[in-house]
Structures are given as C-alpha cells and as structure tokens.
Enzyme design. Structure first.
Site, short mmCIF file in Angstrom:
data_model
loop_
_atom_site.label_atom_id
_atom_site.label_comp_id
_atom_site.label_asym_id
_atom_site.label_seq_id
_atom_site.Cartn_x
_atom_site.Cartn_y
_atom_site.Cartn_z
N GLY A 94 77.83 50.65 9.94
CA GLY A 94 76.66 50.50 8.80
C GLY A 94 76.39 52.09 8.61
O GLY A 94 75.36 52.53 8.70
N GLY A 128 70.78 55.02 4.33
CA GLY A 128 69.63 54.57 5.29
C GLY A 128 69.74 55.21 6.67
O GLY A 128 70.19 56.43 7.01
N TYR A 188 57.48 39.04 7.75
CA TYR A 188 58.57 39.82 8.38
C TYR A 188 58.80 39.51 9.73
O TYR A 188 59.98 38.91 10.35
CB TYR A 188 58.51 41.35 8.28
CG TYR A 188 59.68 41.96 8.50
CD1 TYR A 188 60.51 42.45 7.31
CD2 TYR A 188 60.04 42.44 9.61
CE1 TYR A 188 61.69 43.20 7.59
CE2 TYR A 188 61.22 43.27 9.94
CZ TYR A 188 62.07 43.25 8.86
OH TYR A 188 63.25 44.26 9.03
N LEU A 233 60.28 52.02 5.48
CA LEU A 233 60.60 52.89 4.50
C LEU A 233 61.08 51.98 3.21
O LEU A 233 61.15 50.60 3.32
CB LEU A 233 61.69 53.81 4.90
CG LEU A 233 61.68 54.75 6.08
CD1 LEU A 233 62.62 55.36 6.68
CD2 LEU A 233 60.42 55.83 5.76
N VAL A 234 61.21 52.72 2.18
CA VAL A 234 61.73 52.20 1.04
C VAL A 234 63.16 52.04 1.18
O VAL A 234 64.09 52.83 1.43
CB VAL A 234 61.51 52.91 -0.29
CG1 VAL A 234 62.02 52.47 -1.58
CG2 VAL A 234 59.99 53.36 -0.48
N THR A 235 63.68 50.73 0.91
CA THR A 235 64.95 50.21 1.20
C THR A 235 65.49 49.74 -0.14
O THR A 235 64.48 49.36 -1.11
CB THR A 235 65.50 49.58 2.37
OG1 THR A 235 64.80 48.26 2.34
CG2 THR A 235 64.88 50.26 3.39
#
Length: 409
Positions: free
Chosen positions: A56, A60, A250, A289-291
């Site tokens: 991966g 990110g 979540y 974080l912003v993903t």
C-alpha cells in the site's frame, strides 16, 4: 489537457500528474531536512532499516513510510499498490483521462529515488494475491536481500480470497443502530446532517476479511517461509482510534471491528517473530487526517476541520509525512525498545488525543454553526488537504498549463 479537480459526492475523481509529483517532492524535502536536523541524514544508526517492503505504498501513510525509509535512512524499498494508469485518448474507443493519484505518486517516487541513487522496485497489482507475494519473493531473492521492515498500509474496499476466489467487500457503518452526524459539503462549505444505517453481521464479517489482519499475516508467513525476512525484522500496520464522538461510526463500527482484528494479529505475529527471528510486530495508531474516504463519513469532516484549527494554534499539527518521520525516528528506530501502551499499540496519535487538544475541540464542536464555521474550524486547511491528496492546490504547480496524462514529471 488542462486538469481541474472533478468533485462528485464529496470525492475527487481525478488527479493532477504534476501536482502529485510536486507533493512527493515536498515530502522528500521535509524528510531530508528533518533527518539533517536530527543528525541522522549523514550518520544513519546501525538499527535503521536497509530493505523495506511497503504494502500500500502509493498514497497517505504508506507513501510517507516509503519516503521516510528511502530518503531518510537510504533504504532499498519495494512498493506494492494497485493503481490505474491514465489514458491519452489516442487509442480507438478510449478517451483522455487521468490515472489515479497513486499511479503518479509511484512514478514520481521511482524517478526521484533513481536520481538520488536509491534502489527501488514498484509493483502495480493486487496485494491480496499469492501471485504478488511470489513476485516480491522472487525479486528479493534475485536482489539477494532480506526485509528488515515490512509496512502494511493496504487500504481497499474489496478483497478476493487468494485460495477460493470469494469476493469480500468492506463497508463503513455503525453496528447496532443508525448513526447520524454533521458533515461539511466540500464544494459549498455548507453544514448538513447525514446518517449511516447499521451493518449486518455479514457486513461486519466481510469488513474484517478485507481490512483486518488476515492478509498481513499471510504476507509475514509466506515471506518467512521463503526465507526473505531478516533476523530482527520489524513489521508495522496502521490503525486509528480517534475521539469518543466518532467511536460509534468508527471504533465501534465495522471499520473498528477490522482494526481490532488487525491489532490482535499484531500481538500474535509479535510472539511468532520473537520466537523465530527475534523480530517484532506492531500496530501504530495514527492521527486522523483527510483521506479520499474520510470526507463521506458522518462527523469526521467536521471534527477534522476543528481539530486542525486547534492543533495548528497549539503548534502540534501533523500530516502523513510528519507522522511517519516521527514514528520511525522516535518510536521504531531509537536504539532501544519500541514504546507501546498496555495493548501493545504504538501511539503516534498522542498529539491529537492530548487532553488539552480534545477539551478545546469538544468545546468548539458544541458551539459550531454555519455562521462561525470559518472561525471555529479550519475549513480552508481541510479543503487544501482534500485537494492535495489528488495533486491539486500544491504550491508551485501551474494548473493552467496543459499536461500529459501518462506521466507525472
């Protein structure tokens, strides 16, 4: 073509090649500067990783991990990710379109690594497949190298079982009851309320299959069996816990179930690796974080916007590269044992969950309205990070210029 961001349902569906490359370069420059400040860049510690496999690797935390290992510790890196190439529209029946952000990120990483004299190999394909494991193992044997750091940062919504072909799909849903929360529309900046229906038992099981620790363990076991794990190998996967206000959607939802399985897998792998290779396995709990997916989760965009504002005011805000640089230099490779909490978790989310930060976030979240959003939260910072994940709004990039969709440089 001239590429502008295409936003649909709070998701960006295209990417800017040169923007992605510029963002990769900025991350490299951050790591080199930080390692120089720490006195590591020209005096790499003996326990630093030398051969790193990142599953991966394209965006990110995975990309940031690879950049830190390569440009900080000068490690050889092998990356695996599943990305789509762009099209120039010249083939009959095709149309010009961009590739995925990760496609351009990988191209940029390999180019910059080559320029720096660093060894890198990038595979584009299904990390869940036995074929990919074989490709990586064969490559390591050909290179005559053994992995001393394995980073597991695979983020996918679908997994095909490599043994029987069963397709599993993950969902992001609460468990037991409907969850409703405020969100911010990226285009308009308007606050609205969205709801998520509770998951079925099958959806929970499938999400664990996709995002839990099963595939991570398969990688470790097959690499070990093939004899390509080094003595003292470390492996780390990534998780998130977050504040109590998001737990229902979540941590206590489907994704949380998968992350708990991942964390249990780490403890089992740690025991096995300690016994066989004096190795170690951990889960690092990282900052929110912003993903590409967080924008569609109830409450998360609102929370992150306020969190960013508070942490920037307090001087503790971090992005992916700041987190991964700190993880490696202050947790994994310090010359001493890796610090963990009582659940064997590395806590690199310590700045986010600082009681003073959370108290201020809670205070602001209770009073936020459409009228005071810009004052209480950091919508512009959220907007920038949202666009930056796809190569937009990056400093120094001319977005009015024509660019080729097949290359990032």
């Amino acid at each position: 073509m001239i590429i502008k961001p295409m936003i649909r349902s709070n998701m960006c569906v295209n990417a800017h090649p040169k923007g992605c490359a510029a963002d990769v370069k900025h991350q490299i420059q951050y790591v080199e500067k930080k390692f120089e400040e720490r006195g590591i860049l020209n005096n790499i510690p003996k326990d630093a990783p030398k051969t790193v496999l990142v599953l991966g690797c394209s965006t990110g935390y995975g990309l940031a991990s690879r950049i830190t290992a390569a440009f900080g510790y000068k490690a050889t890196t092998i990356g695996v990710s599943f990305e789509k190439e762009g099209s120039d529209g010249l083939t009959e029946g095709s149309r010009e379109k961009t590739g995925t952000p990760g496609w351009y990120n990988n191209m940029a990483f390999d180019k910059f690594a080559k320029e720096a004299g660093l060894e890198s190999v990038t595979f584009n394909g299904d990390a869940f497949s036995h074929e990919m494991r074989k490709n990586v193992i064969d490559t390591l044997k050909k290179m005559g190298k053994k992995i001393d750091l394995l980073v597991y940062s695979v983020a996918s919504s679908v997994r095909i079982d490599p043994d029987n072909g069963t397709i599993y799909r993950s969902v992001l849903k609460p468990v037991g009851s409907i969850f409703s929360g405020a969100t911010i529309d990226f285009k308009t900046g308007r606050i609205s309320t969205i709801s998520a229906q509770p998951a079925t038992d099958e959806e929970v099981t499938n999400t664990v299959k996709v995002m839990g620790g099963e595939d991570w363990a398969l990688w470790v076991h097959q690499l070990q069996k093939a004899g390509v794990l080094a003595e003292g190998v470390k492996t780390v996967a990534y998780s998130y816990i977050g504040p109590k206000l998001s737990h229902a959607i979540y941590r206590e939802g489907t994704i949380g179930s998968a992350k708990k399985h991942l964390e249990a897998t780490a403890r089992e792998l740690h025991k096995e690796l300690q016994k066989d290779l004096h190795g170690e396995a951990y889960v690092s709990v990282n900052k929110g974080l912003v993903t590409r997916s967080s924008a569609v989760i109830p409450i998360i965009p609102m929370y992150i916007s306020v969190l960013f504002k508070v942490m920037k005011e307090q001087g503790t805000h971090e992005g992916c590269i700041e987190q991964m640089e700190r993880l490696m230099t202050e947790r994994l490779y310090t010359g001493s044992s890796v610090p963990t909490d009582e659940n064997h978790l590395i806590r690199i989310d310590d700045y986010e969950l600082d009681p003073k930060v959370q108290a201020e976030v809670d205070k602001r979240m209770a009073t936020i309205t459409q009228e005071n959003l810009a004052e209480i939260g950091d919508f512009e910072g959220y907007r920038h990070d949202f666009l930056a994940t796809n190569g937009f709004d990056i400093k120094g990039v001319d977005y009015s210029a024509n660019v080729a969709t097949l290359t990032s440089i």
